[in-house]
Write an enzyme that holds these catalytic residues in place. Structure first.
Site, PDB file in Angstrom:
ATOM      1  N   GLU A 494      25.136  -6.871 -38.235  1.00  0.00           N
ATOM      2  CA  GLU A 494      24.660  -6.508 -37.734  1.00  0.00           C
ATOM      3  C   GLU A 494      24.821  -7.657 -36.397  1.00  0.00           C
ATOM      4  O   GLU A 494      25.064  -8.868 -37.254  1.00  0.00           O
ATOM      5  CB  GLU A 494      22.875  -6.881 -37.832  1.00  0.00           C
ATOM      6  CG  GLU A 494      22.070  -6.490 -36.904  1.00  0.00           C
ATOM      7  CD  GLU A 494      21.042  -5.821 -36.894  1.00  0.00           C
ATOM      8  OE1 GLU A 494      19.862  -6.536 -36.286  1.00  0.00           O
ATOM      9  OE2 GLU A 494      20.316  -5.817 -38.186  1.00  0.00           O
ATOM     10  N   ASP A 631      43.929  -9.610 -32.319  1.00  0.00           N
ATOM     11  CA  ASP A 631      43.385 -10.227 -32.884  1.00  0.00           C
ATOM     12  C   ASP A 631      43.702  -9.843 -34.459  1.00  0.00           C
ATOM     13  O   ASP A 631      42.910  -9.647 -35.271  1.00  0.00           O
ATOM     14  CB  ASP A 631      41.950 -10.151 -32.447  1.00  0.00           C
ATOM     15  CG  ASP A 631      41.034 -11.373 -33.337  1.00  0.00           C
ATOM     16  OD1 ASP A 631      41.159 -11.367 -33.854  1.00  0.00           O
ATOM     17  OD2 ASP A 631      39.865 -10.768 -33.401  1.00  0.00           O
TER      18      ASP A 631
END
Length: 822
Positions: A494, A631
C-alpha cells in the site's frame, strides 16, 4: 606532360623536389645528366625510382585517370607502377604517351612512371591517391575509427622544398554551419585541409580547448580525415565547435554550431484537417493524406469503418473496422492512402491511426462517391451552394436573435425559487475506436482495446472497497472479468495513492472455469487524483497492447463496470528478486540457527545465470514491442513459485522531462544508481539506457541482492560516472560475465549490446556452466549498506535513491510480502 581531369573534379596539388639518390661523377660520365635510367627488361623497383619532378593527384573512387608524358625525344613511352610494367587491356589504355585508367579504385593508388624505351630514362613520375572524400568522416572507414597521432601530421614531408600555409582542400564539404539533430544521433564535423608542412588540427568548444574528457562517451579525433566525431549526442553537447588548422607558416579556422533537440515524450501529432472529407466521381482515383509528427518511431494504420450484419458497432460499442494499410514511418508513402477506381461500396468513413510507445492519435474523414452526372452538377453549382449557405446562415441568425430576446425578457421577470432535484448521472457519450494496432508494426494487431474517456461515478454508489476511486469506462469484452468471481484477500502493498491486493479469481483460466487461481489486483484509492487514475488506465491500456510473455507480469483481466477499477495481473509468490536473492545468501560466521525459520533453497551459479537470462528475455520482448522500461532493477523483477523471473512496472507512465535530477528534497526518490549517464544527466531514455540498468541488475544478481556502488554517496557518484569509473567484479562472477556487465556500462549508448545479443550470450553461457554452488565463505555483507535502502533515515552514503520534488508515485509501497508492479 600533363593530366586531364575527369568531369568529377579531380583535386590535385603539385610540389617539385630534387632527387639525388645516385652518385654521378664517380665514373668518366660525370658530365652526363643525373637522370635515372631504367634498363629495359628489368622491372622497376619502387625504392629505386628517381625523378626530377613529382606530381601528386587526389581522386575519388570511380574517377577516370588520364596521364600525359609529353616528350620531344620519342612518341612512345613505357609506363610502370610499383614493380610492374603496365600493359594495354581491361581498364588500362595506352596510347603513345598517354595512360588512361577507367573507374579507379583504392588499389590504383601509388607511384606511376613514364620511361623512354631502350634508354630507360625516367621522364616523369606521378603519385596517385584514391580517397573516398564523401566517406572520410564515416564510421566504416578502413581504419575503423583508429586515431592518428597529431604529431605525425606536423612533420615536414621528405624532400619538400615548396612551403605553404594551411588552406581548405575541400571547402564544398564545409557549407553546412548549423547542425540541429535529435538527441542520440551521431555528429561529424569536418575541416579537410592541406599545407606544407602538413598542418596540425585542434578543436575548440565555445572558445576552449576540447578533447572530450568530460563528455559522456568521449569523442573521436580522426586526424587523417580532419574530423571530429561525437556519438549519441545529448543536450549538453550544444555549442560552437571550431577547428583550428595551423603550421609554422599560418593558421585558419572554421566554426560549426551544434543544437541538440531533446526528444519529445508525446504521442504522435496529426496535422489538423487531414485527412480531409472528399467527394469523388464513380470510377476515379482518390487519395487521403495524413501528416504525422512524432519524435519516437511512429506506426501508422489506415482503417475503413465497415458494417457487419447491418451494424457498424459490435455489442461492446466498438466499431467494426478493416485495416487497409499498415506500416511504419520509414515505409514508402505511408502517410498516403490510395483508392483506385472507387465504387459506391468505397464510400464511407476512413481513419488514420498513428501510435508510438507513448500513445495513440487518430483522425477520420468521409468519402462520398457520386455518379458522373451528379458529380458534374456538384462541380458546376457553386452559386446554388452559396445561396443555400446564405439562407441557412440568415435563418440561424434569426433564431439566435429570437433566443436572445427571450432571455432578456425572462431576466426582467422577478426570480422564483425552484426545488432542485438530485441530478442523474449518465454515461458519457464516447467514440471507442477499435485498436487493431500494436507497438510493433510486424505484430498481428488483434487487440480490441478502446480509446476511453473517463468520468467519475456518483458518490451515491457504494464501492466494494472503502475509500476506492470509482469511474465509468466503456466495456471491453475481451478483458472484462466479473467482479462476483473475485474473492479479495489481504493487501500485498500500500502506498499514498494505490494498493495491491491478493485475490482468488474463479474461472479466469477459461480452460478451468471452476478453479480458483491466485492473482494480484491493482486499485487506485479514493484520494488519488485524476492523474493517478489516468496513469493506472494508461498502464492497463499499454498492458493490453503488449501481449503475453513468460518473463513479464501479464495482464489477466480488468473490472471496469459498476464499481472501482480493478486491474488483475499475475501473482508472484516469492516477491521481488532483490529480497529473493538476499534471503538466499549464505549464513554469516555469527549465524545462529533458528528452528522456527524454514531455510531457503541454496542457489547455484547456474541459477544466477538463469536469473539474468530470463530478465534479458523479458527485456528483449519489451524491446521488440518498442517499450522502454526506464526503471529496470531487481526490485522491479518478481519471482513466481516456480522461480520464473517476471519483469514488472513496464507499463507505468513516467514523466522524465519534468524532473530535476540534481535537486534533493525530503519527498520523492529517483533510482540514480541504476540510471545510465545519458538518462541521469540529459534525460535521454532509450533501449540502450535500459541495457545499462540491466548491467546493474546483473551485478545485483551476482552479489545476491547487493546495493550498487556500496559506500559511495550519490553526489560523488555523479563525478565518478563522468570520469568513467565502473563497479568492480563481484566475487562469485566469472570474468566473461563481468565483461558482459562492462559492455552494458559502455559510455557510448550505441556501443552497448542489444537485449537480443544479451539473450544469445547468456544462453551460450547457461549451456556451458555446471551446477556449482556458491562459496559459502564469501562475505556478501560487503555489498550491503549499513542501513536498508528503503528507509527514509538512511544516509546518502549508501542510499540507492536521490530525491526529487514532491511528485506523487502511484504505487510507492511499504514492506510487502509479495509485490506486483509496485
Amino acid at each position: 606532360m600533363g593530366v586531364q581531369k575527369d568531369s568529377r573534379d579531380i583535386r590535385w596539388n603539385r610540389t617539385t623536389r630534387p632527387l639525388a639518390l645516385l652518385l654521378c661523377g664517380l665514373l668518366a660520365f660525370s658530365a652526363l645528366s643525373c637522370a635515372r635510367t631504367l634498363p629495359e627488361g628489368r622491372k622497376a623497383n619502387l625504392a629505386e625510382l628517381v625523378s626530377e619532378e613529382e606530381e601528386h593527384f587526389l581522386l575519388d573512387p570511380g574517377n577516370a585517370l588520364r596521364l600525359f608524358c609529353d616528350t620531344n625525344q620519342t612518341t612512345i613511352v613505357n609506363w610502370y607502377t610499383e614493380s610492374t610494367r603496365l600493359q594495354h587491356g581491361g581498364r588500362i589504355r595506352l596510347t603513345d604517351t598517354v595512360l588512361e585508367i577507367a573507374d579507379v579504385t583504392y588499389e590504383d593508388s601509388g607511384l606511376y612512371l613514364c620511361v623512354v624505351p631502350g634508354t630507360g630514362h625516367i621522364l616523369r613520375n606521378f603519385t596517385i591517391s584514391v580517397v573516398d572524400s564523401l566517406a572520410s568522416g564515416d564510421d566504416d572507414d578502413e581504419d575503423h575509427g583508429r586515431e592518428d597521432s597529431a604529431g605525425d601530421m606536423g612533420e615536414d614531408p621528405p624532400y619538400s622544398t615548396s612551403y605553404r600555409a594551411p588552406f581548405w582542400s575541400q571547402p564544398q564539404r564545409m557549407d553546412k554551419k548549423l547542425y540541429a539533430v535529435p538527441a542520440g544521433n551521431t555528429v561529424k564535423f569536418r575541416c579537410p585541409s592541406a599545407g606544407n608542412p602538413t598542418p596540425g588540427i585542434r578543436w575548440l568548444k565555445n572558445g576552449r580547448e576540447f578533447g572530450g574528457e568530460h563528455r559522456i562517451g568521449g569523442i573521436r579525433l580522426r586526424h587523417q580525415h580532419w574530423s571530429l566525431v561525437m556519438e549519441s549526442v545529448v543536450p549538453s553537447d550544444r555549442g560552437n565547435y571550431t577547428c583550428l588548422v595551423e603550421n609554422k607558416f599560418g593558421s585558419i579556422s572554421y566554426s560549426y554550431l551544434l543544437d541538440v533537440l531533446e526528444r519529445s515524450p508525446h504521442r504522435p501529432i496529426l496535422q489538423a484537417g487531414l485527412p480531409a472529407n472528399t467527394t469523388a466521381m464513380l470510377g476515379s482515383d482518390v487519395q487521403f493524406f495524413c501528416k504525422v509528427y512524432s519524435d519516437a518511431q511512429p506506426h501508422i494504420q489506415w482503417l475503413k469503418h465497415i458494417e457487419v450484419n447491418g451494424s457498424r458497432y459490435g455489442p461492446d460499442g466498438v466499431p467494426f473496422v478493416q485495416v487497409l494499410k499498415t506500416a511504419d514511418i520509414n515505409s514508402s508513402e505511408v502517410e498516403v492512402l490510395y483508392l483506385h477506381n472507387v465504387s459506391f461500396e468505397d464510400a464511407g468513413e476512413y481513419t488514420c491511426l498513428a501510435g508510438n510507445s507513448i500513445g495513440l492519435s487518430y483522425q477520420s474523414a468521409w468519402l462520398t462517391v457520386l455518379p458522373e452526372e451528379d458529380f458534374a452538377k456538384e462541380a458546376e453549382g457553386p452559386e446554388t451552394r452559396y445561396t443555400d449557405i446564405i439562407i441557412y446562415t440568415s435563418g440561424s441568425l434569426a433564431l439566435l436573435m429570437a433566443a436572445v430576446i427571450v432571455v432578456l425578457c425572462r431576466m426582467q421577470l422577478p426570480p422564483t425559487k425552484t426545488h432542485l432535484e438530485p441530478a442523474t448521472v449518465h454515461k458519457l457519450s464516447r467514440f471507442p475506436l477499435m485498436r487493431q494496432f500494436s507497438l510493433e508494426s510486424s505484430s498481428s494487431g488483434k487487440s480490441s482495446t478502446s480509446l476511453v474517456r473517463v468520468t467519475r461515478l456518483s458518490s451515491s454508489c457504494t464501492p466494494m472497497l472503502p475509500g476506492v476511486l470509482e469511474f465509468d469506462l466503456p466495456l471491453d469484452s475481451k478483458w472484462e472479468f466479473p467482479r462476483e468471481r473475485l474473492v479479495l484477500g489481504k493487501p500485498l502493498g500500500e502506498g499514498c495513492f494505490g494498493q495491491v491486493v491478493r485475490a482468488e479469481a474463479y474461472g479466469i483460466n477459461k480452460d478451468q472455469p471452476d478453479k480458483a487461481i491466485t492473482v494480484a489486483i491493482k486499485i487506485v484509492k479514493d484520494k488519488g487524483t485524476d492523474k493517478e487514475l489516468s496513469d493506472l488506465i494508461s498502464e492497463m491500456e499499454l498492458m493490453k497492447l503488449m501481449g503475453k510473455h513468460k518473463n513479464i507480469i501479464n495482464l489477466l483481466g480488468v473490472c471496469t463496470q459498476d464499481g472501482p477499477l480493478y486491474m488483475i495481473v499475475e501473482y508472484a509468490s516469492k516477491g521481488n528478486l532483490r529480497e529473493f536473492l538476499r534471503a538466499r545468501r549464505p549464513p554469516s560466521p555469527d549465524y545462529t540457527f533458528d528452528m522456527t525459520k524454514v531455510p531457503e533453497e541454496q542457489l547455484s551459479f547456474q541459477d544466477l545465470v538463469s536469473c539474468s537470462y530470463q530478465v534479458a528475455r523479458g527485456m528483449a520482448y519489451l524491446e521488440s514491442k518498442r517499450c522502454i522500461h526506464r526503471d529496470l532493477a531487481a526490485r522491479n523483477v518478481l519471482v513466481t513459485g516456480e522461480n520464473v523471473m517476471k519483469i514488472a512496472d513496464f507499463g507505468l507512465a513516467r514523466g522524465v522531462h519534468d524532473i530535476d535530477y540534481y535537486k534533493k528534497t525530503s519527498n520523492g526518490r529517483l533510482p540514480v544508481k541504476w540510471m545510465a549517464p545519458e538518462a541521469l544527466f540529459d534525460r535521454v531514455y532509450t533501449h540502450q539506457s535500459d541495457v545499462w540498468s540491466f548491467g546493474v541488475l546483473t551485478w545485483e544478481i551476482f552479489t545476491l541482492g547487493g546495493s550498487p556502488y556500496p559506500g559511495i554517496p550519490v553526489e560523488e557518484l555523479f563525478k565518478l560516472l563522468r570520469e568513467g569509473h565502473r563497479m568492480d567484479k563481484p566475487s562469485n562472477c566469472t570474468h566473461e560475465l563481468y565483461m558482459l556487465m562492462r559492455e552494458c556500462w559502455h559510455a557510448a549508448p550505441s556501443q552497448r549490446p542489444t537485449f537480443k545479443q544479451l539473450v544469445e550470450t547468456l544462453d551460450r553461457i547457461l549451456a556451458t556452466v555446471a551446477e556449482e554452488y556458491l562459496d559459502l565463505s564469501m562475505p556478501f555483507e560487503q555489498y550491503s549498506p549499513a542501513c536498508e535502502d528503503t528507509t527514509s533515515t538512511c544516509s546518502s552514503d549508501d542510499s540507492v535513491f536521490t530525491h526529487e520534488p514532491d511528485v506523487p508515485s502511484l504505487f510507492t509501497h511499504h514492506t510487502t510480502t509479495s509485490m506486483v508492479g509496485t
